[in-house]
Motif scaffolding. Structure first.
Motif, PDB file in Angstrom:
ATOM      1  N   ALA A   1       0.671  -1.274  -0.130  1.00  0.00           N
ATOM      2  CA  ALA A   1      -0.085  -0.053  -0.023  1.00  0.00           C
ATOM      3  C   ALA A   1       1.051   1.181   0.111  1.00  0.00           C
ATOM      4  CB  ALA A   1      -0.967  -0.269   1.083  1.00  0.00           C
ATOM      5  N   HIS A   2       1.873   1.336   0.878  1.00  0.00           N
ATOM      6  CA  HIS A   2       2.718   2.363   0.830  1.00  0.00           C
ATOM      7  C   HIS A   2       3.280   2.504  -0.609  1.00  0.00           C
ATOM      8  CE1 HIS A   2       6.080   5.127   2.243  1.00  0.00           C
ATOM      9  NE2 HIS A   2       6.925   4.291   1.719  1.00  0.00           N
ATOM     10  N   PHE A   3       3.892   1.608  -1.084  1.00  0.00           N
ATOM     11  CA  PHE A   3       4.724   1.723  -2.533  1.00  0.00           C
ATOM     12  C   PHE A   3       3.734   2.161  -3.532  1.00  0.00           C
ATOM     13  CE2 PHE A   3       8.370   0.171  -0.833  1.00  0.00           C
ATOM     14  CZ  PHE A   3       9.485   0.564  -1.775  1.00  0.00           C
ATOM     15  N   HIS A   4       2.498   1.511  -3.467  1.00  0.00           N
ATOM     16  CA  HIS A   4       1.379   2.345  -4.499  1.00  0.00           C
ATOM     17  C   HIS A   4       1.060   3.658  -4.090  1.00  0.00           C
ATOM     18  CE1 HIS A   4       0.109  -1.080  -6.829  1.00  0.00           C
ATOM     19  NE2 HIS A   4       0.215  -1.928  -5.596  1.00  0.00           N
ATOM     20  N   GLU A   5       0.991   4.171  -2.944  1.00  0.00           N
ATOM     21  CA  GLU A   5       0.782   5.630  -2.778  1.00  0.00           C
ATOM     22  C   GLU A   5       2.248   6.410  -3.169  1.00  0.00           C
ATOM     23  OE1 GLU A   5       0.551   8.345   1.188  1.00  0.00           O
ATOM     24  OE2 GLU A   5      -0.716   6.483   1.234  1.00  0.00           O
ATOM     25  N   MET A   6       3.372   5.754  -2.669  1.00  0.00           N
ATOM     26  CA  MET A   6       4.556   6.674  -2.902  1.00  0.00           C
ATOM     27  C   MET A   6       4.691   6.701  -4.556  1.00  0.00           C
ATOM     28  SD  MET A   6       8.590   5.776  -2.265  1.00  0.00           S
ATOM     29  CE  MET A   6       8.308   4.281  -3.613  1.00  0.00           C
ATOM     30  N   THR A   7       4.571   5.643  -5.385  1.00  0.00           N
ATOM     31  CA  THR A   7       5.006   5.651  -6.705  1.00  0.00           C
ATOM     32  C   THR A   7       3.937   6.239  -7.481  1.00  0.00           C
ATOM     33  OG1 THR A   7       3.784   3.456  -6.921  1.00  0.00           O
ATOM     34  CG2 THR A   7       6.307   3.386  -6.713  1.00  0.00           C
ATOM     35  N   ALA A   8       2.432   6.521  -6.816  1.00  0.00           N
ATOM     36  CA  ALA A   8       1.657   7.297  -7.748  1.00  0.00           C
ATOM     37  C   ALA A   8       2.015   8.956  -7.803  1.00  0.00           C
ATOM     38  CB  ALA A   8       0.382   7.330  -7.121  1.00  0.00           C
ATOM     39  N   GLU A   9       2.660   9.223  -6.648  1.00  0.00           N
ATOM     40  CA  GLU A   9       3.213  10.671  -6.457  1.00  0.00           C
ATOM     41  C   GLU A   9       4.305  10.928  -7.185  1.00  0.00           C
ATOM     42  OE1 GLU A   9       3.274  11.558  -2.116  1.00  0.00           O
ATOM     43  OE2 GLU A   9       1.350  11.160  -2.234  1.00  0.00           O
ATOM     44  N   THR A  10       5.359   9.604  -6.951  1.00  0.00           N
ATOM     45  CA  THR A  10       6.821   9.817  -7.419  1.00  0.00           C
ATOM     46  C   THR A  10       6.696   9.915  -9.003  1.00  0.00           C
ATOM     47  OG1 THR A  10       7.653   8.968  -5.567  1.00  0.00           O
ATOM     48  CG2 THR A  10       9.046   9.061  -7.363  1.00  0.00           C
ATOM     49  N   THR A  11       6.011   8.593  -9.679  1.00  0.00           N
ATOM     50  CA  THR A  11       5.577   8.436 -10.900  1.00  0.00           C
ATOM     51  C   THR A  11       5.207   9.585 -11.645  1.00  0.00           C
ATOM     52  OG1 THR A  11       4.087   7.076 -10.965  1.00  0.00           O
ATOM     53  CG2 THR A  11       5.949   5.937 -10.883  1.00  0.00           C
ATOM     54  N   ASP A  12       4.228  10.347 -11.120  1.00  0.00           N
ATOM     55  CA  ASP A  12       3.677  11.365 -11.666  1.00  0.00           C
ATOM     56  C   ASP A  12       4.535  12.565 -11.962  1.00  0.00           C
ATOM     57  OD1 ASP A  12       1.023   9.896 -12.102  1.00  0.00           O
ATOM     58  OD2 ASP A  12       0.301  11.089 -10.235  1.00  0.00           O
ATOM     59  N   GLU A  13       5.348  12.723 -10.748  1.00  0.00           N
ATOM     60  CA  GLU A  13       6.304  13.708 -10.835  1.00  0.00           C
ATOM     61  C   GLU A  13       7.270  13.376 -12.005  1.00  0.00           C
ATOM     62  OE1 GLU A  13       7.913  17.500  -9.913  1.00  0.00           O
ATOM     63  OE2 GLU A  13       5.928  16.747  -9.022  1.00  0.00           O
ATOM     64  N   MET A  14       7.825  12.455 -12.002  1.00  0.00           N
ATOM     65  CA  MET A  14       8.819  11.925 -12.939  1.00  0.00           C
ATOM     66  C   MET A  14       8.344  11.995 -14.589  1.00  0.00           C
ATOM     67  SD  MET A  14      10.475   8.778 -10.893  1.00  0.00           S
ATOM     68  CE  MET A  14      11.957   8.417 -11.887  1.00  0.00           C
ATOM     69  N   VAL A  15       7.272  11.709 -14.724  1.00  0.00           N
ATOM     70  CA  VAL A  15       6.377  11.667 -15.986  1.00  0.00           C
ATOM     71  C   VAL A  15       6.263  13.140 -16.484  1.00  0.00           C
ATOM     72  CG1 VAL A  15       4.234  11.175 -17.280  1.00  0.00           C
ATOM     73  CG2 VAL A  15       5.459   9.452 -16.032  1.00  0.00           C
ATOM     74  N   THR A  16       5.602  14.089 -15.398  1.00  0.00           N
ATOM     75  CA  THR A  16       5.710  15.224 -15.779  1.00  0.00           C
ATOM     76  C   THR A  16       6.814  16.172 -15.827  1.00  0.00           C
ATOM     77  OG1 THR A  16       3.428  15.549 -14.422  1.00  0.00           O
ATOM     78  CG2 THR A  16       4.511  17.505 -14.864  1.00  0.00           C
ATOM     79  N   ARG A  17       7.846  16.015 -15.110  1.00  0.00           N
ATOM     80  CA  ARG A  17       9.117  16.832 -14.873  1.00  0.00           C
ATOM     81  C   ARG A  17       9.969  16.474 -16.126  1.00  0.00           C
ATOM     82  NH1 ARG A  17      11.880  19.110  -9.712  1.00  0.00           N
ATOM     83  NH2 ARG A  17       9.646  19.540  -9.374  1.00  0.00           N
ATOM     84  N   PHE A  18      10.122  15.085 -16.308  1.00  0.00           N
ATOM     85  CA  PHE A  18      11.229  14.630 -16.979  1.00  0.00           C
ATOM     86  C   PHE A  18      10.666  14.098 -18.417  1.00  0.00           C
ATOM     87  CE2 PHE A  18      12.965  13.612 -12.471  1.00  0.00           C
ATOM     88  CZ  PHE A  18      13.769  14.555 -12.610  1.00  0.00           C
ATOM     89  N   GLY A  19       9.508  13.905 -18.351  1.00  0.00           N
ATOM     90  CA  GLY A  19       8.780  13.358 -19.841  1.00  0.00           C
ATOM     91  C   GLY A  19       8.953  11.946 -20.173  1.00  0.00           C
ATOM     92  N   ILE A  20       9.275  11.238 -18.956  1.00  0.00           N
ATOM     93  CA  ILE A  20       9.361   9.749 -19.275  1.00  0.00           C
ATOM     94  C   ILE A  20       8.047   8.947 -19.154  1.00  0.00           C
ATOM     95  CG2 ILE A  20      11.835  10.082 -18.529  1.00  0.00           C
ATOM     96  CD1 ILE A  20      10.969   8.409 -15.871  1.00  0.00           C
TER      97      ILE A  20
END
Length: 52
Positions: free
Chosen positions: A17-36
């Motif tokens: 559950a923690h990883f799902h929450e963390m990755t939702a925020e982190t991956t959204d940021e990486m996709v937005t900021r770095f375009g990956i």
């Protein structure tokens, strides 16, 4: 401990559950900021945590 299709490390239900929450925020940021793609963002998280 459980393994998922998304995460390479074995996680108990609480950590999953923690990883799902963390990755939702982190991956959204990486996709937005770095375009990956999300899959690349998840792969980078897996590289950082696999074996721990």
């Amino acid at each position: 401990m459980a393994r998922t299709d998304e995460f390479l490390m074995a996680l108990d239900e609480g950590m999953l559950a923690h990883f799902h929450e963390m990755t939702a925020e982190t991956t959204d940021e990486m996709v937005t900021r770095f375009g990956i793609p999300r899959a690349e963002a998840v792969a980078r998280i897996n590289r950082a945590y696999v074996g721990r």
